[in-house]
Design a protein around this motif. Structure first.
Motif, PDB file in Angstrom:
ATOM      1  N   GLU A  35      42.869  40.741  28.438  1.00 51.21           N
ATOM      2  CA  GLU A  35      42.224  40.871  29.747  1.00 51.21           C
ATOM      3  C   GLU A  35      41.849  39.535  30.410  1.00 51.21           C
ATOM      4  OE1 GLU A  35      39.806  44.623  30.065  1.00 51.21           O
ATOM      5  OE2 GLU A  35      38.372  43.148  30.788  1.00 51.21           O
ATOM      6  N   PRO A  36      41.488  38.522  29.639  1.00 55.13           N
ATOM      7  CA  PRO A  36      41.138  37.249  30.298  1.00 55.13           C
ATOM      8  C   PRO A  36      42.255  36.699  31.188  1.00 55.13           C
ATOM      9  CG  PRO A  36      40.397  37.193  28.036  1.00 55.13           C
ATOM     10  CD  PRO A  36      41.191  38.455  28.196  1.00 55.13           C
ATOM     11  N   ARG A  38      44.384  38.422  32.924  1.00 58.48           N
ATOM     12  CA  ARG A  38      44.378  39.205  34.168  1.00 58.48           C
ATOM     13  C   ARG A  38      43.192  38.790  35.048  1.00 58.48           C
ATOM     14  NH1 ARG A  38      46.529  40.920  38.378  1.00 58.48           N
ATOM     15  NH2 ARG A  38      45.730  42.838  39.264  1.00 58.48           N
ATOM     16  N   VAL A  39      42.029  38.581  34.406  1.00 60.66           N
ATOM     17  CA  VAL A  39      40.837  38.152  35.141  1.00 60.66           C
ATOM     18  C   VAL A  39      41.095  36.804  35.803  1.00 60.66           C
ATOM     19  CG1 VAL A  39      38.434  37.389  34.869  1.00 60.66           C
ATOM     20  CG2 VAL A  39      39.207  39.472  33.758  1.00 60.66           C
ATOM     21  N   MET A  40      41.707  35.918  35.038  1.00 60.49           N
ATOM     22  CA  MET A  40      42.033  34.576  35.552  1.00 60.49           C
ATOM     23  C   MET A  40      42.991  34.684  36.739  1.00 60.49           C
ATOM     24  SD  MET A  40      41.705  31.313  34.372  1.00 60.49           S
ATOM     25  CE  MET A  40      42.590  30.147  33.400  1.00 60.49           C
ATOM     26  N   LEU A  42      43.347  37.175  38.783  1.00 58.42           N
ATOM     27  CA  LEU A  42      42.607  37.696  39.941  1.00 58.42           C
ATOM     28  C   LEU A  42      41.736  36.620  40.571  1.00 58.42           C
ATOM     29  CD1 LEU A  42      41.380  41.109  38.447  1.00 58.42           C
ATOM     30  CD2 LEU A  42      42.994  40.837  40.333  1.00 58.42           C
ATOM     31  N   ALA A  43      41.062  35.871  39.711  1.00 58.06           N
ATOM     32  CA  ALA A  43      40.082  34.897  40.209  1.00 58.06           C
ATOM     33  C   ALA A  43      40.739  33.687  40.860  1.00 58.06           C
ATOM     34  CB  ALA A  43      39.175  34.446  39.065  1.00 58.06           C
ATOM     35  N   ARG A  44      42.016  33.472  40.564  1.00 53.09           N
ATOM     36  CA  ARG A  44      42.713  32.315  41.146  1.00 53.09           C
ATOM     37  C   ARG A  44      43.238  32.586  42.547  1.00 53.09           C
ATOM     38  NH1 ARG A  44      46.176  30.003  35.995  1.00 53.09           N
ATOM     39  NH2 ARG A  44      44.747  28.333  35.449  1.00 53.09           N
ATOM     40  N   GLN A  45      43.240  33.873  42.930  1.00 53.46           N
ATOM     41  CA  GLN A  45      43.743  34.221  44.261  1.00 53.46           C
ATOM     42  C   GLN A  45      42.557  34.468  45.185  1.00 53.46           C
ATOM     43  OE1 GLN A  45      45.806  37.823  43.391  1.00 53.46           O
ATOM     44  NE2 GLN A  45      47.296  36.838  42.049  1.00 53.46           N
ATOM     45  N   VAL A  46      42.767  34.170  46.468  1.00 52.55           N
ATOM     46  CA  VAL A  46      41.748  34.557  47.451  1.00 52.55           C
ATOM     47  C   VAL A  46      41.941  36.047  47.710  1.00 52.55           C
ATOM     48  CG1 VAL A  46      40.844  34.212  49.758  1.00 52.55           C
ATOM     49  CG2 VAL A  46      41.816  32.290  48.521  1.00 52.55           C
ATOM     50  N   CYS A  47      40.941  36.831  47.363  1.00 54.81           N
ATOM     51  CA  CYS A  47      41.040  38.277  47.576  1.00 54.81           C
ATOM     52  C   CYS A  47      40.578  38.567  49.007  1.00 54.81           C
ATOM     53  CB  CYS A  47      40.190  39.018  46.551  1.00 54.81           C
ATOM     54  SG  CYS A  47      40.242  40.798  46.763  1.00 54.81           S
ATOM     55  N   LEU A  48      41.540  38.569  49.933  1.00 55.15           N
ATOM     56  CA  LEU A  48      41.183  38.724  51.358  1.00 55.15           C
ATOM     57  C   LEU A  48      40.551  40.083  51.643  1.00 55.15           C
ATOM     58  CD1 LEU A  48      44.240  37.020  53.065  1.00 55.15           C
ATOM     59  CD2 LEU A  48      41.934  36.113  52.811  1.00 55.15           C
ATOM     60  N   SER A  49      41.088  41.117  51.011  1.00 53.93           N
ATOM     61  CA  SER A  49      40.505  42.438  51.266  1.00 53.93           C
ATOM     62  C   SER A  49      39.082  42.510  50.706  1.00 53.93           C
ATOM     63  CB  SER A  49      41.379  43.532  50.646  1.00 53.93           C
ATOM     64  OG  SER A  49      41.336  43.450  49.246  1.00 53.93           O
ATOM     65  N   CYS A  50      38.850  41.738  49.624  1.00 54.96           N
ATOM     66  CA  CYS A  50      37.499  41.749  49.029  1.00 54.96           C
ATOM     67  C   CYS A  50      36.469  41.124  49.968  1.00 54.96           C
ATOM     68  CB  CYS A  50      37.473  40.984  47.716  1.00 54.96           C
ATOM     69  SG  CYS A  50      38.538  41.663  46.453  1.00 54.96           S
ATOM     70  N   ILE A  51      36.893  40.160  50.766  1.00 58.23           N
ATOM     71  CA  ILE A  51      35.915  39.466  51.607  1.00 58.23           C
ATOM     72  C   ILE A  51      35.985  39.935  53.063  1.00 58.23           C
ATOM     73  CG2 ILE A  51      35.695  37.466  50.108  1.00 58.23           C
ATOM     74  CD1 ILE A  51      37.673  35.966  51.816  1.00 58.23           C
TER      75      ILE A  51
END
Lengths: 54, 304
Positions: A35-36, A38-40, A42-51
């Motif tokens: 899982e780390p 996958r977490v990495m 996710l965290a390396r991309q700008v999640c535009l929908s998230c913000i």
């Protein structure tokens, strides 16, 4: 229990230790499942929908 | 102690947002530290963020859990929940008081002179609603035709994300402004609401909405570091009530889910050594020797 007894009688609490051990178990299982990475990812991309921008 | 806490908050703010190359790269940090969780609420799409957000990652993993299972990958959020659980088991909501950048922002705003208002107590249960519904259930079950969900809390609510990531990214990448829509303006209004509310009330977001605070609150009875009440010394004078930034009446509920262990009640309010810090069951702050006689005298006076 008097004041002095209250201050002197200390027991190591089991609740936090059990909570920590359970959390560590989850953590290790998560690592074993990869899982780390996958977490990495996710965290390396700008999640535009998230913000609210996507 | 307040001075120390302020510096710890600043240091944690910088540790979680220590990438200052973003004005040149015009993007976010993408280094190896992003595998470490930010203990407080700190958006991982913030250009300066050096670690991942517990809530954002958990929602993303749950929202895409079907797709990952279909691909034979068991990304169930165990690593994220385990990381948060270790922090919760050690410190619980002490993290909110000492290491959360958004909590720190609210504290700074509350210093602005203005009329101050209490947050109604029943609203405190709202954060558990947001944790269960917006962070877990909706991302898990509100899915599209492909089986993918949405990060509901991040997308529709999180004011920390708007402040730390949404607005800075609009400045760094002007092309994104073309995509501004109702969702962004909705989040922007939520941000404004909480910024104004923070001036009027103490830590409203932490008390009413924060799902991360709700998660850490689950550890209020099972955390290593916590404040304890010495009932023998407490005269129930209520001096600990007005100083608490979370509205906790410590003498009535020492294991309150909202206690962020800021220690104001211990260091600023209580004159009777009735509140002390405990680590794993062992008091680490010795009592003041005169406390007992003073407390006893005061109690006699009160009873008399």
């Amino acid at each position: 229990m008097t004041y002095s007894e209250d201050k002197k009688v200390h027991r190591v609490r089991k609740g936090p230790i059990l909570a920590l051990l359970f959390s560590l178990l989850l953590w290790f299982v998560g690592i074993a499942l990869g899982e780390p990475d996958r977490v990495m990812e996710l965290a390396r991309q700008v999640c535009l929908s998230c913000i609210g921008l996507g | 102690m307040g001075y120390v806490r302020k510096w710890v908050q600043i240091i944690f703010g910088f540790l979680m947002n220590g990438y200052w190359g973003f004005p040149f790269s015009r993007s976010i940090y993408q280094g190896p530290m992003k595998v470490i969780c930010a203990p407080g609420l700190n958006c991982y799409s913030c250009p300066a963020a050096t670690s991942y957000c517990i809530l954002g990652s958990l929602q993303n993993l749950l929202a895409n859990v079907r797709l990952s299972l279909e691909a034979g990958q068991y990304y169930l959020g165990l690593y994220v929940v385990g990381s948060a659980g270790v922090l919760g088991g050690l410190f619980g909501r002490m993290i909110c008081g000492w290491a959360c950048p958004f909590g720190f922002v609210q504290e700074l705003l509350h210093k602005i002179p203005s009329p101050k208002y209490r947050v109604p107590r029943p609203l405190r249960y709202g954060k558990f609603f947001f944790l269960v519904v917006f962070v877990i259930l909706l991302p898990l079950f509100a899915i599209d035709e492909f089986g993918a969900g949405v990060t509901w809390f991040c997308k529709f609510v999180c004011p920390a994300g708007t402040l730390e990531a949404g607005l800075p990214m609009l400045v760094l990448q002007p092309s994104l402004r073309a995509g501004l829509g109702l969702i962004f303006w909705n989040k922007f209004v939520i941000l404004l609401l909480f910024l104004v509310w923070s001036v009027l009330s103490s830590r409203p977001f932490c008390r009413v909405v924060c799902p991360l605070g709700a998660f850490y609150a689950l550890f209020s009875r099972f955390r290593m570091v916590r404040l304890r009440l010495d009932k023998g010394n407490c005269i129930t004078c209520g001096a600990c009530h007005p100083v608490c930034p979370m509205g906790v009446k410590f003498d009535q509920s020492p294991d309150d889910a909202d206690c962020i262990t800021c220690m104001k009640c211990m260091t600023k309010a209580c004159r009777f050594d009735a509140i002390y810090l405990e680590v794993g069951g062992i008091p680490v702050r010795a009592g003041r020797t005169l406390a007992r006689p003073v407390a006893a005298t005061s109690r006699q006076k009160t009873e008399g």
